[in-house]
Write a protein that holds these residues in place. Structure first.
Motif, PDB file in Angstrom:
ATOM      1  N   GLU A   1       0.852  -1.007   0.354  1.00 19.53           N
ATOM      2  CA  GLU A   1      -0.447  -0.296  -0.451  1.00 19.53           C
ATOM      3  C   GLU A   1       1.136   1.437  -0.812  1.00 19.53           C
ATOM      4  O   GLU A   1       0.122   2.521   0.088  1.00 19.53           O
ATOM      5  N   ILE A   2       2.639   1.091  -0.035  1.00 12.45           N
ATOM      6  CA  ILE A   2       3.111   2.838  -0.066  1.00 12.45           C
ATOM      7  C   ILE A   2       2.803   3.288  -1.619  1.00 12.45           C
ATOM      8  O   ILE A   2       2.262   2.352  -2.346  1.00 12.45           O
ATOM      9  N   THR A   3       2.521   4.312  -0.903  1.00 15.16           N
ATOM     10  CA  THR A   3       2.041   5.145  -2.389  1.00 15.16           C
ATOM     11  C   THR A   3       2.949   6.141  -2.932  1.00 15.16           C
ATOM     12  O   THR A   3       3.440   7.078  -3.614  1.00 15.16           O
ATOM     13  N   VAL A   4       4.634   6.158  -2.242  1.00  9.47           N
ATOM     14  CA  VAL A   4       5.944   6.973  -2.762  1.00  9.47           C
ATOM     15  C   VAL A   4       5.799   6.548  -4.647  1.00  9.47           C
ATOM     16  O   VAL A   4       5.756   5.363  -5.156  1.00  9.47           O
ATOM     17  N   PRO A   5       5.637   7.398  -5.386  1.00 13.45           N
ATOM     18  CA  PRO A   5       5.764   7.750  -6.790  1.00 13.45           C
ATOM     19  C   PRO A   5       7.341   6.656  -7.005  1.00 13.45           C
ATOM     20  O   PRO A   5       7.978   6.397  -6.347  1.00 13.45           O
ATOM     21  N   ASP A   6       6.816   5.691  -8.368  1.00 14.60           N
ATOM     22  CA  ASP A   6       7.975   4.634  -8.847  1.00 14.60           C
ATOM     23  C   ASP A   6       8.760   5.539 -10.303  1.00 14.60           C
ATOM     24  O   ASP A   6       7.855   5.659 -11.491  1.00 14.60           O
ATOM     25  N   PRO A   7       9.703   5.443 -10.721  1.00 18.16           N
ATOM     26  CA  PRO A   7      10.412   5.617 -12.055  1.00 18.16           C
ATOM     27  C   PRO A   7       9.245   4.686 -12.750  1.00 18.16           C
ATOM     28  O   PRO A   7       9.777   5.320 -14.338  1.00 18.16           O
ATOM     29  N   LEU A   8       9.143   3.647 -12.081  1.00 19.64           N
ATOM     30  CA  LEU A   8       8.661   2.192 -13.434  1.00 19.64           C
ATOM     31  C   LEU A   8       6.694   3.319 -14.226  1.00 19.64           C
ATOM     32  O   LEU A   8       6.893   2.851 -15.007  1.00 19.64           O
ATOM     33  N   LEU A   9       6.699   4.056 -13.301  1.00 14.99           N
ATOM     34  CA  LEU A   9       5.422   4.804 -14.006  1.00 14.99           C
ATOM     35  C   LEU A   9       5.099   5.630 -14.727  1.00 14.99           C
ATOM     36  O   LEU A   9       6.438   6.749 -14.538  1.00 14.99           O
ATOM     37  N   PRO A  10       4.117   6.568 -15.323  1.00  9.20           N
ATOM     38  CA  PRO A  10       5.155   7.344 -16.218  1.00  9.20           C
ATOM     39  C   PRO A  10       3.754   8.761 -15.546  1.00  9.20           C
ATOM     40  O   PRO A  10       3.978   7.631 -14.743  1.00  9.20           O
ATOM     41  N   THR A  11       4.488   9.679 -16.132  1.00  3.13           N
ATOM     42  CA  THR A  11       4.237  10.497 -14.888  1.00  3.13           C
ATOM     43  C   THR A  11       2.636  11.133 -15.093  1.00  3.13           C
ATOM     44  O   THR A  11       2.301  11.925 -14.373  1.00  3.13           O
ATOM     45  N   SER A  12       2.083  10.711 -16.436  1.00  4.97           N
ATOM     46  CA  SER A  12       1.095  10.289 -15.579  1.00  4.97           C
ATOM     47  C   SER A  12      -0.206   9.390 -15.291  1.00  4.97           C
ATOM     48  O   SER A  12      -0.747   8.940 -15.873  1.00  4.97           O
ATOM     49  N   ALA A  13       0.471   8.959 -14.811  1.00  5.04           N
ATOM     50  CA  ALA A  13       0.212   8.035 -13.434  1.00  5.04           C
ATOM     51  C   ALA A  13      -1.029   7.885 -13.511  1.00  5.04           C
ATOM     52  O   ALA A  13      -1.887   6.900 -13.052  1.00  5.04           O
ATOM     53  N   ASN A  14      -1.620   8.836 -12.624  1.00  2.89           N
ATOM     54  CA  ASN A  14      -2.976   9.835 -12.113  1.00  2.89           C
ATOM     55  C   ASN A  14      -4.140   8.822 -13.617  1.00  2.89           C
ATOM     56  O   ASN A  14      -4.992   8.648 -13.323  1.00  2.89           O
ATOM     57  N   GLN A  15      -4.023   9.174 -14.729  1.00  2.00           N
ATOM     58  CA  GLN A  15      -4.302   9.188 -15.762  1.00  2.00           C
ATOM     59  C   GLN A  15      -4.564   7.840 -15.766  1.00  2.00           C
ATOM     60  O   GLN A  15      -3.770   7.308 -15.464  1.00  2.00           O
TER      61      GLN A  15
END
Length: 401
Positions: A43-57
């Motif tokens: 459940e850790i919510t730290v941004p991950d470099p594998l996610l695109p910057t638009s991961a909220n979408q």
């Protein structure tokens, strides 16, 4: 001059005051337990470099493919660490993978949780199993209204991997509601899964109920055979011997249709054993035990299955001895010797001679008893087995001890 007595009293008073003050401060400064436990690593919510910057979408198909490939690589890295003996490092990587799998959809995440959960179970990592189970429950809660069988079945299998049978059954019951009356094949498959979960976790009453339900649905011999076999086993385990006999009697009809004499012989042996158990409270049923043991022996002998024939004959000898029918016991023992010889079971022959010797001894036929014990002794010597059981009997009969 300083009053020594007054000084001593003053020092004592100060010491006591300091002691109580320190206790009070210690009490006031006693660390309080944390209001919240550390969060699950899933459940850790730290941004991950594998996610695109638009991961909220929602991710595009291209982004999903790239992320999926990266997560597969993480899985390989974790597996390599595990094989190298770094279990903690492996699960740290897997937890990162699991956190990110949810961006690929519920099914992909559940399948990953199932995979890692299976590894956690083999490593007896209860903490990791707890994290995964909690996450599965969260997904299940979100999916309560879903009719997506693929997701529900994946959830059920994931619960099985982390050995949470009650949660698995909950999910499969949800599947059952969806497929019942609309897809008999899936209904049967789901009931089989539920029954196996109950059986694997020794919930015999629930397993029996489910297998009985299956019998009302299935029509092919394979499914009927499987259900009846499991029911007979369950009823034996729960000492419901008459129900076990009933299940095996129905099963015998299946084998007769198939002309499967091999299975019929084994079935007769099991039915005889059930009747023998029932005869302890209802002695009149001992005749049924005798009859079924005799049929089992005759069928096995006809098929040249001498190991099975010997098993039935051993039971018959013991039953004859218990019933005081020593003449029949001796005659059956001679047939048993032949069966053991044909099966090349020399230990079985040795034990048969010992049994024969004991029966002769019971009948006060001492010379015949010595002869039987002597043959058993010779076999024991050839096999390098324990010989005391024979020499002691021979010496005792011969008056040497």
């Amino acid at each position: 001059m300083i009053n020594i007595q007054r000084l001593s009293i003053t020092i004592a008073t100060i010491t006591i005051c300091l002691f109580w003050t320190s206790l009070t401060l210690a009490k006031e400064k006693k660390p309080k337990p944390p209001k919240n436990f550390p969060p699950s690593p899933l459940e850790i919510t730290v941004p991950d470099p594998l996610l695109p910057t638009s991961a909220n979408q929602p991710l595009s198909e291209g982004e999903k493919n790239s992320l999926s490939a990266a997560l597969d690589q993480l899985d390989r890295e974790a597996t390599a660490k595990l094989q190298a003996g770094d279990t903690q490092g492996a699960f740290a990587i897997w937890n990162r993978e699991l956190r990110l799998r949810r961006y690929l959809g519920a099914l992909a995440e559940i399948q990953a949780l199932q995979r890692v959960g299976g590894v956690a179970y083999t490593k007896n990592d209860k903490e990791e199993i707890g994290y995964i189970t909690k996450r599965l429950q969260a997904i299940q809660k979100q999916s309560q209204q879903t009719s997506d069988l693929q997701i529900l079945q994946a959830l059920g299998e994931a619960y099985r991997q982390v050995r949470s049978p009650s949660l698995a059954v909950q999910v499969y019951n949800q599947v059952l509601i969806i497929v019942r009356d609309s897809d008999t094949v899936k209904e049967v498959d789901t009931l089989k899964t539920i029954a196996k979960i109950h059986l694997d976790w020794f919930d015999y009453p629930s397993a029996a109920t489910t297998y009985e339900e299956l019998l009302n649905l299935v029509s092919n011999n394979s499914d009927i055979e499987e259900s009846l076999k499991n029911l007979a086993y369950i009823y034996d385990q729960t000492k419901q011997y008459q129900k076990a006999i009933d299940a095996r009697t129905k099963l015998s009809l299946v084998y007769r249709q198939q002309n499967n004499i091999t299975e019929l012989a084994a079935l007769r042996l099991a039915i005889a054993s059930d009747y023998e158990a029932l005869a302890k409270k209802s002695p009149a049923l001992v005749d049924e035990a005798f009859q079924n043991y005799q049929e089992a022996y005759a069928m096995a002998w006809e098929l040249r299955q001498y190991v099975s024939a010997a098993e039935a004959l051993q039971k018959l000898v013991a039953l004859y001895v218990a019933s005081g029918q020593t003449e029949d016991a001796l005659q059956t023992s001679q047939i048993l010797l032949q069966a053991e010889e044909r099966a090349a079971n020399f230990y079985g022959m040795m034990n048969a001679y010992e049994q024969i010797g004991k029966i002769h001894l019971q009948r006060q036929e001492n010379q015949l008893a010595i002869a039987a014990f002597q043959k058993g002794l010779e076999l024991a010597q050839q096999l390098g087995s324990e010989t005391d059981q024979f020499t002691q009997q021979i010496d005792k009969i011969s008056g040497k001890s």
